[in-house]
Structures are given as C-alpha cells and as structure tokens.
Design an enzyme around this catalytic site. Structure first.
Site, PDB file in Angstrom:
ATOM      1  N   ASP A  66       0.880  -1.177   0.000  1.00 48.99           N
ATOM      2  CA  ASP A  66       0.000   0.000   0.000  1.00 48.99           C
ATOM      3  C   ASP A  66       0.917   1.227   0.000  1.00 48.99           C
ATOM      4  OD1 ASP A  66      -2.391   1.577   0.303  1.00 48.99           O
ATOM      5  OD2 ASP A  66      -1.858   1.847   2.403  1.00 48.99           O
ATOM      6  N   SER A  67       0.307   2.406  -0.112  1.00 49.71           N
ATOM      7  CA  SER A  67       1.102   3.629  -0.050  1.00 49.71           C
ATOM      8  C   SER A  67       1.618   3.900   1.367  1.00 49.71           C
ATOM      9  CB  SER A  67       0.242   4.811  -0.490  1.00 49.71           C
ATOM     10  OG  SER A  67      -0.877   4.920   0.357  1.00 49.71           O
TER      11      SER A  67
ATOM     12  N   TYR B 205      -1.010   8.294  -2.443  1.00 47.03           N
ATOM     13  CA  TYR B 205      -1.120   7.922  -3.848  1.00 47.03           C
ATOM     14  C   TYR B 205      -2.365   8.558  -4.486  1.00 47.03           C
ATOM     15  CZ  TYR B 205       2.406   4.108  -3.916  1.00 47.03           C
ATOM     16  OH  TYR B 205       3.557   3.370  -3.909  1.00 47.03           O
ATOM     17  N   GLY B 206      -3.365   8.814  -3.643  1.00 48.81           N
ATOM     18  CA  GLY B 206      -4.693   9.172  -4.141  1.00 48.81           C
ATOM     19  C   GLY B 206      -4.769  10.458  -4.936  1.00 48.81           C
TER      20      GLY B 206
ATOM     21  N   CYS C  53      -4.359  -1.618  -1.749  1.00 41.26           N
ATOM     22  CA  CYS C  53      -4.455  -0.180  -1.985  1.00 41.26           C
ATOM     23  C   CYS C  53      -5.582   0.028  -2.987  1.00 41.26           C
ATOM     24  CB  CYS C  53      -3.125   0.330  -2.543  1.00 41.26           C
ATOM     25  SG  CYS C  53      -3.198   2.067  -3.031  1.00 41.26           S
TER      26      CYS C  53
ATOM     27  N   THR D  44      -7.695   0.474  -8.530  1.00 38.96           N
ATOM     28  CA  THR D  44      -8.618   1.084  -9.494  1.00 38.96           C
ATOM     29  C   THR D  44      -7.911   1.632 -10.735  1.00 38.96           C
ATOM     30  OG1 THR D  44      -8.470   3.198  -8.328  1.00 38.96           O
ATOM     31  CG2 THR D  44     -10.364   1.806  -7.800  1.00 38.96           C
TER      32      THR D  44
ATOM     33  N   GLU E 254      -2.496   8.502   8.648  1.00 37.83           N
ATOM     34  CA  GLU E 254      -1.038   8.333   8.729  1.00 37.83           C
ATOM     35  C   GLU E 254      -0.471   9.053   9.961  1.00 37.83           C
ATOM     36  OE1 GLU E 254       1.322   6.662   6.568  1.00 37.83           O
ATOM     37  OE2 GLU E 254      -0.417   5.685   5.684  1.00 37.83           O
TER      38      GLU E 254
ATOM     39  N   CYS F 283     -10.944   2.875   0.188  1.00 40.24           N
ATOM     40  CA  CYS F 283      -9.515   3.110   0.369  1.00 40.24           C
ATOM     41  C   CYS F 283      -9.132   2.324   1.616  1.00 40.24           C
ATOM     42  CB  CYS F 283      -9.262   4.601   0.567  1.00 40.24           C
ATOM     43  SG  CYS F 283      -7.620   4.993   1.188  1.00 40.24           S
ATOM     44  N   THR F 284      -8.030   1.594   1.555  1.00 42.54           N
ATOM     45  CA  THR F 284      -7.700   0.692   2.667  1.00 42.54           C
ATOM     46  C   THR F 284      -7.293   1.438   3.941  1.00 42.54           C
ATOM     47  OG1 THR F 284      -5.501   0.478   1.703  1.00 42.54           O
ATOM     48  CG2 THR F 284      -7.095  -1.276   1.230  1.00 42.54           C
ATOM     49  N   HIS F 285      -7.061   2.732   3.837  1.00 35.88           N
ATOM     50  CA  HIS F 285      -6.824   3.501   5.061  1.00 35.88           C
ATOM     51  C   HIS F 285      -8.113   3.694   5.871  1.00 35.88           C
ATOM     52  CE1 HIS F 285      -2.933   4.630   3.317  1.00 35.88           C
ATOM     53  NE2 HIS F 285      -2.619   5.240   4.445  1.00 35.88           N
TER      54      HIS F 285
HETATM   55  N1  DGL Z   1      -4.673   3.187   1.007  1.00 35.27           N
HETATM   56  C1  DGL Z   1      -4.629   3.517  -0.365  1.00 35.27           C
HETATM   57  C2  DGL Z   1      -5.959   3.375  -1.054  1.00 35.27           C
HETATM   58  O1  DGL Z   1      -6.615   2.453  -0.771  1.00 35.27           O
HETATM   59  C3  DGL Z   1      -3.876   4.751  -0.728  1.00 35.27           C
HETATM   60  C4  DGL Z   1      -4.334   6.033  -0.181  1.00 35.27           C
HETATM   61  C5  DGL Z   1      -3.405   7.136  -0.600  1.00 35.27           C
HETATM   62  O2  DGL Z   1      -2.199   6.932  -0.526  1.00 35.27           O
HETATM   63  O3  DGL Z   1      -3.898   8.179  -1.051  1.00 35.27           O
HETATM   64  O4  DGL Z   1      -6.381   4.094  -1.878  1.00 35.27           O
END
Ligand code: DGL
Length: 270
Positions: free
Chosen positions: A10-11, A42-43, A73, A78, A152, A186-188
């Site tokens: 993941d990011s 990453y988003g 992620c 996607t 984070e 988003c996995t966060h």
């Molecule tokens: N946790 C990731 C996701 O599911 C990345 C979120 C990010 O880095 O913006 O999209």
C-alpha cells in the site's frame, strides 16, 4: 501446500487493514508488507505516476519468493492493477471486486455510498464493477482526500475533534442520500471505522475493502491448494521512509508487535 510468502503493499499504513485480516484467517502464512511511506498519498497522483510507483513496488516485493500479491491499496487497484497484473506470473489480487461483491450482498435499498481517494473516484472502477454485479444498484461516490494524512498521523479515534469534523464534512451528503451500505474503498479508511460508524449510524453497513480482499485471497489460495497450515506464520514489514512512526502506528493498528520491527528500503532503486 505452498510455503512461499504472500506480498502485500500500500502507499502507507492502510494495507495493514488487509494484513490484520490475513493474519487472523490465514495464520500459517508468511507476509511481506511494503508501505510506500515516502510517497504517500497515492490518491492525488496521476495514472502515469501510479503505474510507475506500482511497478517499483511490485519489483521490490518480487525480490522475495512469493506465491501471490495482494494489492491492499484502493488507488492502485482502481488505476494501475489491470495493466500491472498482466506483467506477473503469480496471482495479483486487488480490493475492488471483493469490496463490490460484499456491498452488493449487503445492500437492501440498492443505494451504495462509496468513499475513496480522488484517483479511485475518478477511475469509475467501483461503480462499473458494482453495476456489472447488479444493474439496479445506485452508487454515490465521494473523494475524501484528508482522511489518508489524518490516518497516517494516527488521528483515528472517536472524540478527536479534527477527524470527527472532517468525517461530518465528507459524509453528511451520503447519509442524507440514504445509503444503507458504505464502501470504504480506500484501505486507510477502515482505520476510521469507529468514527465513521458512529456518524453514519447503526443501519448503515460499512464494507472494509482490505478485509474483503483478504477473504478473497483465502478463497483463491484454498482453491489452488496453496494455503499453509500447521505452523505459525511470520510477517516482515518494509517502508520507504523513516520506520519509527510506521512501527508505532502499525503495532497499534495490527494489535500485535511487529515480529521483526520494520526496515527502511530505497524504493527508487527498484
Ligand atoms: N490506502 C490507499 C488506497 O486504498 C492509498 C491512499 C493514498 O495513498 O492516497 O487508496
């Protein structure tokens, strides 16, 4: 049975929501986790940049002997996964299909809310997948760019006025719209489950994309007879920036001590 490890990336910390579930449902497996903490989030990145990052993350993980990779992620799943998956000779699973299948199963009023990063919302991948499962489902998506930096930084708890304000700001319209199911795309975001759940109310089912993907990984490994049992699994953690904060928060989110701590790597070398 295949004793090789499972790679997860993941990011940053978000993919730990998948790792936590893998550790619970596949306790014999060894996991290699990479969090690209030097380049999170990453988003907000373009598709080209995400492809570059994903290829590097995969090259790092493939320096280990792996039997499968879980892209934990939403943003990579996607935008870059369909292309990058073709470049590998082991299964590379993402979070979109598992989350959509779980949401389609859960919704009663066919109104599914979707929260994810800006890149994931822009891709339309969740909507497309949901509609392919059930064309009667209506989807309302909302990008929530402030959630990732807050997670984070460990700002995830009920009673924290910053996260509670941001949750209200982003989710009020989905609540008013009457979604009975909300995909945390988003996995966060599952790390905010408590605050989001309290705001949306008990009648709204929250779909944890990381956990749904872990379930699908399990089914996939079982079907191919690749699971390991009869031993305690292990977990190795890597990050691309300073590991002190990462270790502290990872232990909090995983509710276990990292068996070997976390190690910093230079992702630009991959
Ligand atoms: N946790 C990731 C996701 O599911 C990345 C979120 C990010 O880095 O913006 O999209």
């Amino acid at each position: 049975m295949d004793e090789r490890a499972i790679g997860v990336f993941d990011s940053g910390l978000g993919g730990l929501t998948a790792v936590r579930e893998i550790r619970r449902i596949l306790p014999g497996e060894t996991i290699i986790y990479f969090g690209d903490t030097a380049r999170v989030p990453y988003g907000s990145r373009s598709k080209e940049m995400l492809l570059k990052y994903t290829r590097q993350d995969m090259r790092f993980l493939r320096s280990f002997d792996l039997k499968a990779v879980l892209v934990a992620c939403g943003t990579v799943s996607t935008t870059a996964l369909p292309q990058v998956r073709k470049e590998h000779d082991i299964p590379v699973l993402g979070v979109v299909e598992p989350a959509c299948r779980a949401a389609a199963k859960s919704t009663r009023n066919k109104k599914v809310g979707l929260i994810a990063t800006a890149a994931s919302i822009r891709s339309g991948a969740y909507e497309e997948t949901l509609r392919a499962i059930d064309s009667d489902i209506q989807v309302k998506g909302k990008a929530c760019p402030l959630f990732v930096p807050l997670v984070e930084n460990g700002r995830v708890h009920s009673g924290d006025v910053v996260i509670e304000t941001v949750v209200r700001e982003y989710l009020q319209e989905l609540k008013d719209w009457g979604a009975d199911t909300l995909i945390l795309g988003c996995t966060h975001y599952p790390l905010l489950m408590e605050v989001i759940g309290a705001f949306m109310g008990e009648g709204v089912a929250l779909i944890n994309s990381g956990a749904a993907a872990a379930e699908e990984l399990k089914a996939h490994l079982e079907q191919a007879d690749l699971t390991v049992s009869g031993r305690d699994g292990d977990a190795w953690f890597y990050a691309s920036d300073r590991v002190q904060n990462f270790e502290e928060l990872a232990e909090l989110f995983l509710a276990e001590k990292l068996p070997h701590g976390a190690k910093k790597i230079d992702i630009e070398q991959y």
